[in-house]
Design an enzyme around this catalytic site. Structure first.
Site, PDB file in Angstrom:
ATOM      1  N   GLN A   1       0.826  -1.210   0.000  1.00 25.34           N
ATOM      2  CA  GLN A   1       0.000   0.000   0.000  1.00 25.34           C
ATOM      3  C   GLN A   1       0.863   1.265   0.000  1.00 25.34           C
ATOM      4  O   GLN A   1       2.015   1.244   0.436  1.00 25.34           O
ATOM      5  CB  GLN A   1      -0.905   0.003   1.237  1.00 25.34           C
ATOM      6  CG  GLN A   1      -0.113  -0.142   2.517  1.00 25.34           C
ATOM      7  CD  GLN A   1      -0.964  -0.304   3.772  1.00 25.34           C
ATOM      8  OE1 GLN A   1      -0.463  -0.744   4.787  1.00 25.34           O
ATOM      9  NE2 GLN A   1      -2.222   0.041   3.717  1.00 25.34           N
TER      10      GLN A   1
ATOM     11  N   GLU B   1      -8.092   5.467   6.322  1.00 26.40           N
ATOM     12  CA  GLU B   1      -7.908   4.617   7.497  1.00 26.40           C
ATOM     13  C   GLU B   1      -7.693   5.426   8.774  1.00 26.40           C
ATOM     14  O   GLU B   1      -7.003   6.442   8.772  1.00 26.40           O
ATOM     15  CB  GLU B   1      -6.677   3.711   7.283  1.00 26.40           C
ATOM     16  CG  GLU B   1      -6.407   2.784   8.479  1.00 26.40           C
ATOM     17  CD  GLU B   1      -5.263   1.802   8.268  1.00 26.40           C
ATOM     18  OE1 GLU B   1      -4.589   1.864   7.221  1.00 26.40           O
ATOM     19  OE2 GLU B   1      -5.052   0.969   9.165  1.00 26.40           O
TER      20      GLU B   1
END
Ligand SMILES: *[C@@H]1O[C@H](CO)[C@@H](O)[C@H](O)[C@H]1NC(C)=O
Ligand SMILES: *[C@@H]1O[C@H](CO)[C@@H](O)[C@H](O)[C@H]1NC(C)=O
Ligand SMILES: *[C@@H]1O[C@H](CO)[C@@H](O)[C@H](O)[C@H]1NC(C)=O
Ligand SMILES: *[C@@H]1O[C@H](CO)[C@@H](O)[C@H](O)[C@H]1NC(C)=O
Ligand SMILES: *[C@@H]1O[C@H](CO)[C@@H](O)[C@H](O)[C@H]1NC(C)=O
Length: 253
Positions: A107, A191
């Site tokens: 990521q 997130e």
């Protein structure tokens, strides 16, 4: 997993605070700790007949397919201005795995943090379960148009790239890991990540819209039709997520 996080933070909060050297502001101390993105902490289904699920930490769109489906994910977003108290933060990123395949994530993204009322930004990449590493040589500002890309060359090697579409500057980093990707998940996420062993206080990031959001591998996938994940903490839903064609919008509510 959320329960464990809460437990750990109770155990570790006091020592962590005491460990901050005097004379350093909390922001300085925080930046020295490692920012760590985590796998999706899935909670219950949000609605019996919807494709929405709740998560303790991920808001966005997530594809859940078989092994080997995905080897590249990209998306472009405008860097938002976060608000909240000092230390409040959130991170926008694109990645492969970390949901149904919970053993690895490749990521890259941008973290936005409020420090004494001012936003600060960092550009990072991570091959979970290793902690993130920060890119130097790129200064992020609110309003920048940033393109994020991750590409896996093999199950254990790949590259991450952050491009400033406003001026063409690009930083990239090759990563390897002993934790193999499955290629089951492709996602576009905001997130509430962890710092040390606890979730950071979730900032009001306003809105993040990933456009030109595409995942490739055995086919071409946009966020439309993917599972939608909203963050739910202490029975409070903190995000609203919707898709439209090749874009997904994640709003703090
Ligand atoms: C980032 O900002 C610092 C401090 O203002 C400056 O010294 C540096 O040259 C900048 N780097 C880039 C890549 O713009
Ligand atoms: C992106 O480019 C714009 C326009 O040149 C510049 O103002 C901004 O600082 C750049 N941001 C990054 C992250 O390089
Ligand atoms: C990453 O690896 C590729 C292929 O080996 C190479 O061409 C590229 O220069 C590397 N990039 C970085 C940032 O090291
Ligand atoms: C999927 O990939 C992972 C990681 O390579 C592997 O451990 C797992 O056994 C694979 N599952 C199936 C059903 O092939
Ligand atoms: C989040 O911030 C935006 C932009 O500043 C603001 O319009 C919105 O009301 C805030 N949302 C919440 C839930 O505080």
């Amino acid at each position: 997993m959320l329960f464990n996080v809460a437990l750990f933070s109770t155990l570790l909060l006091a020592p962590a605070v005491l460990a901050v050297p005097s004379g350093l502001g909390p922001g300085v101390a925080r930046r020295r700790e490692s920012h760590h993105s985590q796998v999706n902490n899935r909670l219950e289904q949000a609605g019996a007949i919807s494709n929405t699920q709740y998560s303790g930490n991920w808001a966005g769109a997530i594809w859940e397919q078989g092994n080997g489906t995905f080897n590249s994910v990209t998306g472009t977003f405008t860097v938002p201005t976060p608000s909240g108290s000092t230390g409040a933060s959130a991170a926008a990123w694109v990645g492969i795995d970390g949901d149904t395949c919970a053993s690895a994530i490749l990521q890259t993204g941008i973290a936005f943090t409020v420090e004494s009322g001012q936003p600060t930004y960092s550009a990072w990449c991570e091959w979970y379960p290793a902690p993130s590493s920060t890119f130097s040589g790129i200064n992020i500002s609110a309003g920048d148009t940033i393109k994020l890309t991750v590409t896996a060359w093999t199950a254990t090697s790949g590259t991450t790239m952050i491009a400033n579409l406003s001026n063409g500057q690009t930083v990239s980093k090759n990563l390897t890991s002993s934790a193999p990707l499955c290629g089951q998940n492709a996602e576009w996420i905001v997130e509430d990540y962890t710092m040390g062993s606890s979730l950071v206080s979730f900032a009001n990031f306003s809105t993040v819209t990933f456009t030109n959001a595409v995942a490739t591998g055995t086919g071409t996938y946009t966020p439309s039709g993917a599972t939608i994940s909203d963050i739910n903490q202490n029975n409070q839903v903190l995000t609203s997520v919707w898709t439209s064609g090749s874009s997904v919008t994640i709003q703090y509510v």
